[in-house]
Design a protein around this motif. Structure first.
Motif, PDB file in Angstrom:
ATOM      1  N   SER A  79      32.983  66.931  14.496  1.00 54.74           N
ATOM      2  CA  SER A  79      34.090  67.629  15.432  1.00 54.74           C
ATOM      3  C   SER A  79      35.564  67.097  14.752  1.00 54.74           C
ATOM      4  O   SER A  79      35.412  66.356  13.803  1.00 54.74           O
ATOM      5  CB  SER A  79      33.978  67.195  16.749  1.00 54.74           C
ATOM      6  OG  SER A  79      34.202  65.778  16.954  1.00 54.74           O
ATOM      7  N   VAL A  80      36.321  67.534  15.396  1.00 54.78           N
ATOM      8  CA  VAL A  80      37.736  67.105  15.127  1.00 54.78           C
ATOM      9  C   VAL A  80      37.643  65.705  15.655  1.00 54.78           C
ATOM     10  O   VAL A  80      36.758  65.355  16.546  1.00 54.78           O
ATOM     11  CB  VAL A  80      38.854  67.823  16.056  1.00 54.78           C
ATOM     12  CG1 VAL A  80      38.806  69.388  15.179  1.00 54.78           C
ATOM     13  CG2 VAL A  80      38.529  67.956  17.211  1.00 54.78           C
ATOM     14  N   GLY A  81      38.631  64.862  14.993  1.00 60.58           N
ATOM     15  CA  GLY A  81      38.640  63.463  15.311  1.00 60.58           C
ATOM     16  C   GLY A  81      39.461  63.419  16.742  1.00 60.58           C
ATOM     17  O   GLY A  81      40.479  64.050  16.940  1.00 60.58           O
ATOM     18  N   TYR A  82      38.876  62.597  17.704  1.00 64.26           N
ATOM     19  CA  TYR A  82      39.480  62.685  19.032  1.00 64.26           C
ATOM     20  C   TYR A  82      39.998  61.409  19.504  1.00 64.26           C
ATOM     21  O   TYR A  82      40.576  61.131  20.512  1.00 64.26           O
ATOM     22  CB  TYR A  82      38.603  63.076  20.050  1.00 64.26           C
ATOM     23  CG  TYR A  82      37.185  62.295  20.125  1.00 64.26           C
ATOM     24  CD1 TYR A  82      37.059  61.348  20.971  1.00 64.26           C
ATOM     25  CD2 TYR A  82      36.000  62.557  19.540  1.00 64.26           C
ATOM     26  CE1 TYR A  82      35.928  60.446  21.034  1.00 64.26           C
ATOM     27  CE2 TYR A  82      35.014  61.985  19.509  1.00 64.26           C
ATOM     28  CZ  TYR A  82      34.813  60.805  20.453  1.00 64.26           C
ATOM     29  OH  TYR A  82      33.677  60.049  20.536  1.00 64.26           O
ATOM     30  N   ALA A  83      39.882  60.242  18.691  1.00 66.65           N
ATOM     31  CA  ALA A  83      40.199  58.942  19.054  1.00 66.65           C
ATOM     32  C   ALA A  83      40.309  58.131  17.636  1.00 66.65           C
ATOM     33  O   ALA A  83      39.412  58.382  16.715  1.00 66.65           O
ATOM     34  CB  ALA A  83      39.150  58.149  19.880  1.00 66.65           C
ATOM     35  N   GLU A 115      38.237  58.975   9.281  1.00 65.11           N
ATOM     36  CA  GLU A 115      39.421  59.845   9.779  1.00 65.11           C
ATOM     37  C   GLU A 115      39.204  59.979  11.119  1.00 65.11           C
ATOM     38  O   GLU A 115      39.492  61.131  11.792  1.00 65.11           O
ATOM     39  CB  GLU A 115      38.974  61.343   9.129  1.00 65.11           C
ATOM     40  CG  GLU A 115      38.846  61.513   7.438  1.00 65.11           C
ATOM     41  CD  GLU A 115      38.045  62.719   7.014  1.00 65.11           C
ATOM     42  OE1 GLU A 115      38.228  63.537   7.653  1.00 65.11           O
ATOM     43  OE2 GLU A 115      37.589  62.598   6.049  1.00 65.11           O
ATOM     44  N   GLY A 116      39.246  59.023  11.603  1.00 65.27           N
ATOM     45  CA  GLY A 116      39.314  58.842  13.209  1.00 65.27           C
ATOM     46  C   GLY A 116      37.730  58.882  13.813  1.00 65.27           C
ATOM     47  O   GLY A 116      36.634  59.236  13.082  1.00 65.27           O
ATOM     48  N   ILE A 117      37.574  59.032  15.158  1.00 64.47           N
ATOM     49  CA  ILE A 117      36.300  58.949  15.644  1.00 64.47           C
ATOM     50  C   ILE A 117      35.874  60.363  15.919  1.00 64.47           C
ATOM     51  O   ILE A 117      36.867  61.294  16.573  1.00 64.47           O
ATOM     52  CB  ILE A 117      36.131  58.041  17.018  1.00 64.47           C
ATOM     53  CG1 ILE A 117      36.611  56.727  16.676  1.00 64.47           C
ATOM     54  CG2 ILE A 117      35.006  58.121  17.736  1.00 64.47           C
ATOM     55  CD1 ILE A 117      35.938  55.969  15.679  1.00 64.47           C
ATOM     56  N   LEU A 120      40.563  68.524  26.151  1.00 67.69           N
ATOM     57  CA  LEU A 120      40.385  67.266  26.713  1.00 67.69           C
ATOM     58  C   LEU A 120      41.586  66.095  26.191  1.00 67.69           C
ATOM     59  O   LEU A 120      42.009  65.302  26.974  1.00 67.69           O
ATOM     60  CB  LEU A 120      39.200  66.636  26.528  1.00 67.69           C
ATOM     61  CG  LEU A 120      38.210  67.337  27.427  1.00 67.69           C
ATOM     62  CD1 LEU A 120      36.599  67.014  26.799  1.00 67.69           C
ATOM     63  CD2 LEU A 120      38.176  67.270  28.913  1.00 67.69           C
ATOM     64  N   VAL A 121      42.009  66.178  24.919  1.00 72.56           N
ATOM     65  CA  VAL A 121      42.864  65.208  24.570  1.00 72.56           C
ATOM     66  C   VAL A 121      44.264  65.828  25.062  1.00 72.56           C
ATOM     67  O   VAL A 121      45.166  65.010  25.535  1.00 72.56           O
ATOM     68  CB  VAL A 121      42.974  65.319  23.029  1.00 72.56           C
ATOM     69  CG1 VAL A 121      44.090  64.659  22.623  1.00 72.56           C
ATOM     70  CG2 VAL A 121      41.745  64.279  22.494  1.00 72.56           C
ATOM     71  N   ALA A 122      44.534  67.183  24.903  1.00 67.67           N
ATOM     72  CA  ALA A 122      45.698  67.507  25.453  1.00 67.67           C
ATOM     73  C   ALA A 122      46.072  67.440  26.717  1.00 67.67           C
ATOM     74  O   ALA A 122      47.308  67.341  27.372  1.00 67.67           O
ATOM     75  CB  ALA A 122      45.850  69.162  25.112  1.00 67.67           C
ATOM     76  N   ASP A 123      45.076  67.561  27.790  1.00 71.24           N
ATOM     77  CA  ASP A 123      45.264  67.507  29.258  1.00 71.24           C
ATOM     78  C   ASP A 123      45.268  65.960  29.420  1.00 71.24           C
ATOM     79  O   ASP A 123      45.532  65.729  30.979  1.00 71.24           O
ATOM     80  CB  ASP A 123      44.428  68.289  30.051  1.00 71.24           C
ATOM     81  CG  ASP A 123      42.916  67.840  30.038  1.00 71.24           C
ATOM     82  OD1 ASP A 123      42.618  66.591  29.579  1.00 71.24           O
ATOM     83  OD2 ASP A 123      41.976  68.434  30.073  1.00 71.24           O
ATOM     84  N   GLY A 124      45.101  65.118  28.593  1.00 74.50           N
ATOM     85  CA  GLY A 124      45.155  63.521  29.010  1.00 74.50           C
ATOM     86  C   GLY A 124      43.804  62.982  29.558  1.00 74.50           C
ATOM     87  O   GLY A 124      43.814  61.833  29.883  1.00 74.50           O
ATOM     88  N   SER A 140      43.460  58.095  22.134  1.00 74.58           N
ATOM     89  CA  SER A 140      43.050  59.361  21.742  1.00 74.58           C
ATOM     90  C   SER A 140      43.969  60.019  20.620  1.00 74.58           C
ATOM     91  O   SER A 140      45.221  59.581  20.385  1.00 74.58           O
ATOM     92  CB  SER A 140      43.469  60.451  23.161  1.00 74.58           C
ATOM     93  OG  SER A 140      44.758  60.439  23.415  1.00 74.58           O
ATOM     94  N   ARG A 141      43.239  61.064  19.869  1.00 75.03           N
ATOM     95  CA  ARG A 141      43.996  61.406  18.573  1.00 75.03           C
ATOM     96  C   ARG A 141      44.207  63.008  19.031  1.00 75.03           C
ATOM     97  O   ARG A 141      43.310  63.753  19.040  1.00 75.03           O
ATOM     98  CB  ARG A 141      43.038  61.193  17.553  1.00 75.03           C
ATOM     99  CG  ARG A 141      43.363  61.596  16.254  1.00 75.03           C
ATOM    100  CD  ARG A 141      42.635  61.090  15.045  1.00 75.03           C
ATOM    101  NE  ARG A 141      42.925  62.050  13.752  1.00 75.03           N
ATOM    102  CZ  ARG A 141      42.938  61.108  12.675  1.00 75.03           C
ATOM    103  NH1 ARG A 141      42.253  60.071  12.557  1.00 75.03           N
ATOM    104  NH2 ARG A 141      42.880  61.933  11.641  1.00 75.03           N
ATOM    105  N   PRO A 142      45.436  63.272  19.000  1.00 74.18           N
ATOM    106  CA  PRO A 142      45.876  64.859  19.244  1.00 74.18           C
ATOM    107  C   PRO A 142      45.289  65.741  17.999  1.00 74.18           C
ATOM    108  O   PRO A 142      45.081  65.214  16.779  1.00 74.18           O
ATOM    109  CB  PRO A 142      47.354  65.055  19.220  1.00 74.18           C
ATOM    110  CG  PRO A 142      47.814  63.425  19.546  1.00 74.18           C
ATOM    111  CD  PRO A 142      46.630  62.473  18.847  1.00 74.18           C
ATOM    112  N   CYS A 143      44.731  66.971  18.251  1.00 76.05           N
ATOM    113  CA  CYS A 143      44.447  67.867  17.160  1.00 76.05           C
ATOM    114  C   CYS A 143      45.549  68.286  16.567  1.00 76.05           C
ATOM    115  O   CYS A 143      46.647  68.242  16.970  1.00 76.05           O
ATOM    116  CB  CYS A 143      43.621  69.012  18.091  1.00 76.05           C
ATOM    117  SG  CYS A 143      42.243  68.481  18.705  1.00 76.05           S
TER     118      CYS A 143
END
Length: 264
Positions: A103-107, A217-219, A241-245, A260-263
């Motif tokens: 997935s995208v990195g989220y953390a 490249e992040g988690i 889930l990242v954007a809403d905190g 957290s790591r923003p998209c």
């Protein structure tokens, strides 16, 4: 589409399609890497990884089922379809992307070395000096991690000792069988809070993933290469889930900081 063709299409779509139809998402996680993932004797999983999995399942309107698996066996088990995805503090690396998708990195969290307070490494504050100081040292890492690959690449002269779990590595650190341990800062912080950690400290050098590609490249969430539809859904959910905190709030609970790591 006739029944035979439909069955073939479902088979080619992979196990995630079947589980989506059943309303369940099975998640592989280590269960022995606090505060990321902890499993009790009954198999109940808690920690940051469990929170991320639960948040993701809620977004996707499916039920979570966690499957505990040794970290170095997670990717083979995913490829063998023992579960649908991996959520286990797994860094996204080029080597792992040859085997599975992500997935995208989220953390993201800094990596650090833990040493005895009496060590000649304890006062170092510069990454180049630290790498030089590790020359010939016995360094403990967890098997199959980016930390192991980093040491193999950056300190090839070190005596690298690998462990199946973080706990086993920390036992050897406390007993003096390794001179330094390398892992993400949060996992090692748990050791410092224990009585046996009172004579140890972090080396004041945070090794960020951008320093070397071996650190990833992040988690991210590990996903089978054929699960393209599932990947798209997970990416959308994680970014929300990242954007809403939500992920940041969970990381504050477990790490006392927002990792957290923003998209992009």
């Amino acid at each position: 589409m006739n029944l035979k063709v439909l069955s073939l299409a479902l088979l080619l779509a992979g196990v995630s399609t079947v589980h989506a139809a059943e309303g369940e998402l099975s998640i592989g996680t280590e269960g022995a890497y606090p505060p990321w993932s902890m499993a009790d004797a009954a198999g109940n999983v808690t920690g940051f990884d469990a929170d991320v999995g639960s948040l993701l399942c809620t977004k996707l309107a499916v039920k979570c089922r966690f499957v505990v698996q040794a970290f170095d066996g997670l990717i083979p088990a995913l490829k063998a379809k023992r579960f649908d995805i991996i959520i286990s503090g797994m860094s996204i690396t080029q080597d792992r992307k040859k085997e599975i998708d992500f997935s995208v990195g989220y953390a993201e969290l800094a990596n650090m070395f833990l040493v005895p307070k009496t060590s000649d490494l304890a006062g170092i504050k510069d990454i180049d000096a630290l790498l030089k100081g590790l020359d010939g040292k016995t360094i403990g890492v967890q098997t199959g991690t980016t930390h192991a690959h980093f040491i193999e690449k950056r300190v090839p002269s070190a005596n690298l000792k690998t462990y199946d779990t973080l706990d086993n590595m920390q036992i050897d650190l406390a007993s003096g069988r390794v001179e330094a341990a390398f892992a993400d800062a949060s996992a090692l912080q748990d050791f410092l809070a224990k009585p046996e950690g009172k004579d140890f400290q972090f080396v004041d050098v945070k090794v960020q993933s951008k320093f070397d590609s071996t650190l990833g490249e992040g988690i991210g969430v590990g996903i089978a290469k054929e699960s393209t539809e599932l990947k798209a859904k997970i990416n959308t959910a994680l970014c929300e889930l990242v954007a809403d905190g939500s992920i940041g709030k969970s990381s504050q609970k477990w790490f006392k900081m927002d990792i957290s790591r923003p998209c992009n």
